[in-house]
Write an enzyme that holds these catalytic residues in place. Sequence first.
Site, short mmCIF file in Angstrom:
data_model
loop_
_atom_site.label_atom_id
_atom_site.label_comp_id
_atom_site.label_asym_id
_atom_site.label_seq_id
_atom_site.Cartn_x
_atom_site.Cartn_y
_atom_site.Cartn_z
CG ASN A 67 -0.10 -77.83 20.65
OD1 ASN A 67 -0.12 -77.85 19.41
ND2 ASN A 67 -1.16 -78.15 21.39
CD1 TRP A 68 4.20 -73.33 17.70
CD2 TRP A 68 4.58 -73.64 15.52
NE1 TRP A 68 5.50 -72.97 17.44
CE2 TRP A 68 5.76 -73.15 16.12
CE3 TRP A 68 4.57 -73.91 14.14
CZ2 TRP A 68 6.92 -72.93 15.38
CZ3 TRP A 68 5.73 -73.70 13.42
CH2 TRP A 68 6.89 -73.21 14.04
CE LYS A 69 -3.24 -75.10 21.90
NZ LYS A 69 -4.21 -74.69 22.93
CG HIS A 98 -4.52 -80.64 22.98
ND1 HIS A 98 -5.60 -79.79 23.03
CD2 HIS A 98 -3.46 -79.95 23.47
CE1 HIS A 98 -5.20 -78.63 23.52
NE2 HIS A 98 -3.91 -78.70 23.79
CD GLU A 133 -6.94 -76.64 21.73
OE1 GLU A 133 -6.11 -76.86 20.82
OE2 GLU A 133 -6.75 -75.77 22.61
CD GLU A 144 -2.09 -78.98 27.44
OE1 GLU A 144 -1.20 -78.16 27.25
OE2 GLU A 144 -2.90 -79.32 26.56
N GLY A 195 -5.57 -71.26 26.89
CA GLY A 195 -5.88 -70.09 26.06
C GLY A 195 -6.67 -69.02 26.79
CB SER A 206 -2.54 -69.58 30.65
OG SER A 206 -3.76 -69.49 29.90
N GLY A 255 1.03 -73.39 24.42
CA GLY A 255 0.26 -73.07 23.22
C GLY A 255 0.56 -71.67 22.74
N GLY A 256 -0.31 -70.73 23.10
CA GLY A 256 -0.22 -69.36 22.59
C GLY A 256 1.16 -68.72 22.70
#
Length: 250
Positions: A9-11, A95, A97, A167, A173, A213, A234-235
């Site tokens: 998930n690149w956001k 999500h 976010e 999550e 993150g 993470s 993610g990251g």
Amino acid sequence: MRTPLIAGNWKMNKTVAESVEWARACIAGLGDVSDREVLVCPPYTALATLAPLLEATPLALGAQDVFYAEKGAYTGAISPLMLKDLGCRYVIIGHSERRQHFGDNDAIVNKKIVAALGHGLKSILCVGESKPQRDGGEAETVVTAQVRAGLAGLDAAQMEKIVIAYEPIWAIGTGDTATAADAQAMHAAIRATLVGLFGDTVAAALRIQYGGSVKPDNVDELMAQLDIDGALVGGASLAVEDFLRIAHFV
Ligand code: 13P
């Protein structure tokens, strides 16, 4: 039985040119991944460019969100029909976010899931508790309530197109991954909830990803847990070498 699903998930990251560079390197590095599914969810702006590059490769395409109407006066929104039209197979829904910054609540999440399934898109339903909720001993209650609300009204056939991603918000993150044992315990609680809602067969077949993470150095231990069937990354998905190592978990 359950085919693991590793998803990036690149956001809100990467230009179209950066997306293409990443996708080419990822496809080149994936090799034989017939025992697992690999998925990338770039921003909307890169979907149309990536779709033909990913066609007939082991890397599937997904989106990070969707609106629940098919078309109409909804400025700024993207419909499930549009995502399907571009070649998306998956969409992430709910999500944390989206819940935090864009007002997505359980009822909206449920409407989005129903709409996505209506267009043949597989939905990744995200659930997870905050730090105060975990510290207050409420994590399992909060997460299983999100599962029930997100999947309200679905039948067993629709559940074939659902993936759940656990999550924990405090792990996203932050570098502060849930321990493999804590993650496994929550995944088991989610699966027990699914048994109650849809029966043993559906619950045994449904994939539950862990997200928060996930990195090259912790993915193997997480994936070794009985009820962890994938990762939503993610990251660490932004750097293609890291994502490839995660996709090649052992
Ligand atoms: P990080 O891997 O950056 O913690 O993000 C997890 C996530 O939110 C994936 O959807």
